[in-house]
Design an enzyme around this catalytic site. Structure first.
Site, short mmCIF file in Angstrom:
data_model
loop_
_atom_site.label_atom_id
_atom_site.label_comp_id
_atom_site.label_asym_id
_atom_site.label_seq_id
_atom_site.Cartn_x
_atom_site.Cartn_y
_atom_site.Cartn_z
N THR A 197 -6.79 -4.51 7.99
CA THR A 197 -5.58 -3.74 7.67
C THR A 197 -5.69 -2.37 8.30
O THR A 197 -6.79 -1.83 8.42
CB THR A 197 -5.49 -3.60 6.13
OG1 THR A 197 -5.19 -4.87 5.58
CG2 THR A 197 -4.43 -2.60 5.70
N ASP A 228 -1.03 -5.17 -1.92
CA ASP A 228 -0.84 -3.77 -2.32
C ASP A 228 -0.15 -2.94 -1.25
O ASP A 228 0.48 -1.93 -1.57
CB ASP A 228 -2.21 -3.14 -2.63
CG ASP A 228 -3.17 -3.23 -1.44
OD1 ASP A 228 -3.13 -4.24 -0.72
OD2 ASP A 228 -3.94 -2.27 -1.23
N GLY A 251 -6.24 -6.59 -2.22
CA GLY A 251 -5.01 -5.95 -2.66
C GLY A 251 -4.68 -6.06 -4.14
O GLY A 251 -4.15 -5.13 -4.74
N1 ASP Z 1 -5.05 -4.82 1.09
C1 ASP Z 1 -4.63 -5.89 1.94
C2 ASP Z 1 -3.99 -6.96 1.11
O1 ASP Z 1 -4.56 -7.34 0.09
C3 ASP Z 1 -5.73 -6.50 2.75
C4 ASP Z 1 -6.74 -5.54 3.34
O2 ASP Z 1 -6.58 -4.34 3.24
O3 ASP Z 1 -7.72 -6.01 3.93
O4 ASP Z 1 -2.97 -7.44 1.46
#
Ligand code: ASP
Length: 332
Positions: A197, A228, A251
Site C-alpha cells: 500500500t 481501512d 486494515g
Molecule cells: N491497509 C490495507 C488494507 O487492509 C493493506 C495494506 O496496507 O497493506 O486494505
C-alpha cells in the site's frame, strides 16, 4: 546636516537588519511517504529488488519535495507523489495491486486536506488508473466523501480521469500470490500477501498538511471487502491543528482502532508529540488487538514519525533542508 546623516544611518541599519531577519526565517516544509509494511527479510530480499524499491521511493519523495520547495501545495505534492507509486508495479496500488478472490483488482484510496478538513475517497474501483486523483476529485467536485464500485468509476469517467481495463493492473507476481494465498489455510493472516500500500503526508510552506493513501487491499479478499484505506480517520487523516497520517497494514485492525484519527486525537487532547502518539497507536493499541502494520505522520512543525510493528516498511522522508532518509527494514 548631522541630523540628516543620522537619519540616513538609521535607515541603512534598519534595512540591513530587516534583510537579515528575512534570511533567518526558514521556510518549513516536509514530506514523508510509505510503500507498505509487512513481513520482509534481509535474507530473502535480493540487492536488485532492494535497489528497485529504493530508487522508486527516491523518485517519489524527491518529486513531492520539489513541488513543496517551489511553493506548491501539500495537496499537489501528495497527489503527484502517490501517482508515481500507483504507476509502478512494485507497489500494491494502481498497476500491480493485489488480486481479489476472483482474480480481479479492486482499488481503494483516500485524501484529506488538513486546513479545510475536507476529504474524499473511492473504494472498490476496477478501472481508475490513479485512484488518488479520483479521491481528490470526490473531495473537490462532489457533495460526497466516499464513492464506491461502479459509481466511483462512472464519476471518475465524468471527471475525465483516465480509466483502464482491469487487465492493465494485473501483474504475474500478484497472480502467483493469489495462488499461494488460496492454498493456505488462513490467507487473511498473511501480511506478506498484501504488502505495498502507498501513502504520503506533506506539509507545505503555508503550514497546510495533506495526507493520502492508495491500495489494492488484501490478496484474496472477497465480497467487496473494503479496508481501512478509504475510511477517513482509519487509513488517512489530516488536521493543521495536529498532524497528517497515512497507515498501512492489516486494515481491519486499523478500522477498529480508528488509527489515523487516534494519533491526531492523542496530540490534540493529551498534548502528545507526533512520535509519542504514533508509537502508542502502533505498538500498544493495534499490537494489543493482534494487528500489524505501520504509520507515517507529520506535525505542523515538520516533525516526522515512521512507526511499525512489522519487520519493515518501505518509507522515505525529506525535510526543508533537503535531508533525505530512505529505509526498508525496522532497524534501518
Ligand atoms: N491497509 C490495507 C488494507 O487492509 C493493506 C495494506 O496496507 O497493506 O486494505
Amino acid at each position: 546636516m548631522i541630523n540628516k546623516i543620522t537619519i540616513v544611518f538609521f535607515l541603512l541599519i534598519s534595512c540591513i537588519s530587516k534583510n537579515n531577519v528575512k534570511e533567518n526565517v526558514e521556510e518549513v516544509f516536509s514530506i514523508v511517504i510509505h510503500g507498505g509494511a509487512g513481513t520482509m527479510s534481509r535474507n530473502t530480499m535480493t540487492e536488485e529488488i532492494k535497489k528497485q524499491y529504493i530508487d522508486k521511493l527516491d523518485e517519489a519523495v524527491s518529486a513531492g519535495y520539489r513541488i513543496l520547495k517551489n511553493g506548491g501545495s501539500s495537496q499537489e505534492a501528495v497527489e503527484k507523489t502517490i501517482i508515481i507509486m500507483e504507476d509502478s508495479p512494485l507497489f500494491n496500488a494502481g498497476k500491480g495491486a493485489v488480486l481479489n478472490y476472483e482474480g480481479n483488482v479492486e482499488l481503494d484510496a483516500s485524501f484529506m486536506n488538513g486546513k479545510s478538513l475536507n476529504a474524499g475517497a473511492i473504494s472498490g474501483s476496477s478501472s481508475i488508473k490513479n485512484p488518488i486523483s479520483a479521491a481528490i476529485s470526490v473531495m473537490k467536485n462532489s457533495p460526497h466523501v466516499m464513492l464506491s464500485g461502479a459509481g466511483a468509476d462512472e464519476f471518475a469517467n465524468n471527471q475525465k480521469l483516465v480509466l483502464q481495463p482491469n487487465s492493465y493492473f494485473i501483474i504475474n507476481r500478484r497472480l502467483n500470490s493469489l495462488k499461494s494465498a488460496k492454498s493456505k489455510e488462513n490467507p487473511s493472516n498473511n501480511l506478506e500477501q498484501k504488502i505495498g500500500t502507498v501513502g504520503c503526508v506533506a506539509l507545505d510552506k503555508y503550514g497546510n498538511i495533506s495526507a493520502g493513501t492508495s491500495t489494492g487491499g488484501m490478496t484474496n479478499k472477497r465480497w467487496n471487502r473494503i479496508g481501512d484505506v478509504p475510511i477517513i480517520g482509519s487509513g488517512t487523516y489530516a488536521n493543521n491543528k495536529t498532524c497528517g497520517v497515512s497507515t498501512t497494514g492489516w486494515g481491519e485492525f486499523f478500522i477498529r482502532s480508528v488509527a489515523a484519527y487516534d494519533i491526531s486525537a492523542l496530540m490534540e487532547y493529551k498534548g502528545l508529540t507526533v512520535s509519542e502518539a504514533s508509537k502508542i497507536v502502533i505498538h500498544e493499541k493495534i499490537a494489543k488487538l493482534g494487528g500489524n502494520g505501520g504509520v507515517i505522520a507529520l506535525d505542523v512543525k515538520g516533525n516526522v514519525a515512521m512507526e511499525m510493528n512489522t519487520e519493515g516498511m518501505y518509507r522515505a522522508h525529506m525535510d526543508s533542508r533537503g535531508n533525505k532518509k530512505i529505509k526498508i527494514f525496522r532497524e534501518d
